[in-house]
Design a protein around this motif. Sequence first.
Motif, PDB file in Angstrom:
ATOM      1  N   PRO A 206      -5.966  10.760   0.382  1.00  0.00           N
ATOM      2  CA  PRO A 206      -6.186   9.331   0.124  1.00  0.00           C
ATOM      3  C   PRO A 206      -7.664   9.055  -0.091  1.00  0.00           C
ATOM      4  CG  PRO A 206      -5.482   9.724   2.408  1.00  0.00           C
ATOM      5  CD  PRO A 206      -5.396  11.021   1.703  1.00  0.00           C
TER       6      PRO A 206
ATOM      7  N   GLY B  32     -10.063   5.188   1.465  1.00  0.00           N
ATOM      8  CA  GLY B  32      -9.705   4.869   2.838  1.00  0.00           C
ATOM      9  C   GLY B  32     -10.890   5.006   3.772  1.00  0.00           C
TER      10      GLY B  32
ATOM     11  N   GLU C 104       0.234   4.463  -2.318  1.00  0.00           N
ATOM     12  CA  GLU C 104      -0.703   5.560  -2.101  1.00  0.00           C
ATOM     13  C   GLU C 104       0.014   6.875  -1.838  1.00  0.00           C
ATOM     14  OE1 GLU C 104      -1.856   5.184   2.587  1.00  0.00           O
ATOM     15  OE2 GLU C 104      -2.362   3.534   1.260  1.00  0.00           O
TER      16      GLU C 104
ATOM     17  N   GLY D  95       1.943  13.093   2.027  1.00  0.00           N
ATOM     18  CA  GLY D  95       2.613  11.979   1.368  1.00  0.00           C
ATOM     19  C   GLY D  95       4.117  12.191   1.396  1.00  0.00           C
TER      20      GLY D  95
ATOM     21  N   ASN E 128       0.808  -1.214   0.000  1.00  0.00           N
ATOM     22  CA  ASN E 128       0.000   0.000   0.000  1.00  0.00           C
ATOM     23  C   ASN E 128       0.843   1.267   0.000  1.00  0.00           C
ATOM     24  OD1 ASN E 128       1.028   0.070   2.567  1.00  0.00           O
ATOM     25  ND2 ASN E 128      -0.944   0.061   3.618  1.00  0.00           N
TER      26      ASN E 128
END
Length: 478
Positions: free
Chosen positions: A274, A277, A162, A191, A159
């Motif tokens: 995101p 989620g 992402e 991020g 993951n």
Amino acid sequence: MSISNIIKSIQDIMRQDVGVDGDAQRIAQLVWMIFLKIYADKEAELEFVQDDYQSPIPEALHWENWASDAEGMTGDELLEFVNNQLFPGLKELQDVESGTRGHIVMEVFRDSYNYMKSGTLMRQIINKINEIDFNSSENRHLFNDFYETFLKDLQSAGNAGEFYTPRAVTQFMVDMTNPRLGEKVLDPATGTGGFLKSSIEHLMKQANTAKERKIVQESIMGIEKKQLPHVLAVTNLILHDVDIPNIRHDNSLSRPIRDYSVKEKVDVIVTNPPFGGIEEDGIQANFPASFRTKETADLFMVLILTLLKEDGRGAVVLPDGFLFGEGVKTRIKEKLLEECNLHTIVRLPNGVFSPYTGIRTNLLFFTKGEPTKEVWYFEHPYPDGQKSYSKTKPIRIEEFDLEKHWWNNREENEYAWKVSVEDIKTHNYNLDIKNPHFEEDELLDPSVALQNYKESLERVKATKQCLVDELSAIVKGV
């Protein structure tokens, strides 16, 4: 040896260590080690230009005192030092305040771990890292190029993908929101720092003096929930000459919306929150009852609308599901159109975020302070001869020249069309409006037809989730 070869040889060495399991752990291990080397090189530069510079790191933990000697500590001695002195010492630095270099180190190491079990292999890796001089403009430039590739590699590490937004997308969004010297720029879902990096580059072109360059550094802010991307973002900004990156290691959604003051609002928000989620139940309580949902991207949109100043500008990546979604999504879109001028939606084709997701995404551009009268759409086409994007054929910044040439002189064409806000309201705030110039009876490429089928399934799932959220809210309210 080139930097890319150095990193490749480090990864090969790390694969021999029984304690490092999989790509995600290898990346996390490599990141904290490279961070310490970059930090050490930055401190060496600061010591040269500042006679009174004081490092927040204890002398024994300085990189040059335990790592720089190729014949220094190794084996069990090195492993014991890293596990029992280095990590505990950096996690609990003494007398550090928020917004200082020491605090940055503590935040980086707060949730970092040493996965390696072999001190001998660790010494080999450290010696490889020491071949890179991050104060060398040539090495820094080469590492920046590698950094882009490094982030793309995250896409294959579970993951971790992402965290990555294609550089072309971040640069285009920043170019179009056009941050100006002195304005505050925020990415609440930072991020690895791509939007902040693009913002710094954009603002530095406007800075002509040391004072103005300092203003740029103080204008960039981020918040990142997860440890690995947080460390990458901090490292990214240090590489771009930000002495003290203002990137908080926290969940942006964990603070009640009502607690934000006018002073905390910003001029520009550029972000890729995101999507898909699910937030824990307690997070929803931070938002007004009519906007409560577990969908992360929806909550971020409410937060963004709260944090923008009057006349503030926003640019956000969102999936198709937000455009056509109902329930809470409808109320958020109503708020967006009433409080902001949603002047542009750039519709991206399949594969922009491949291989992380095949879901179609959109770039929403808006200005706070005046209601929307009409929304312009621009459907971004593939380059000639290309039917999709991939890891080896990513989207390029040059492709956005189409949008840039059209931006300030808008006319309808095969890619661009506009829709009145009245039409949008009539259709219950559905923003998923197709290009009217597209011929529906054209024979679709089989891969495109399959993707369209998958997207139809996503719509059904999204609608079902909206209904579940609505029913849940009703039950809780009884």
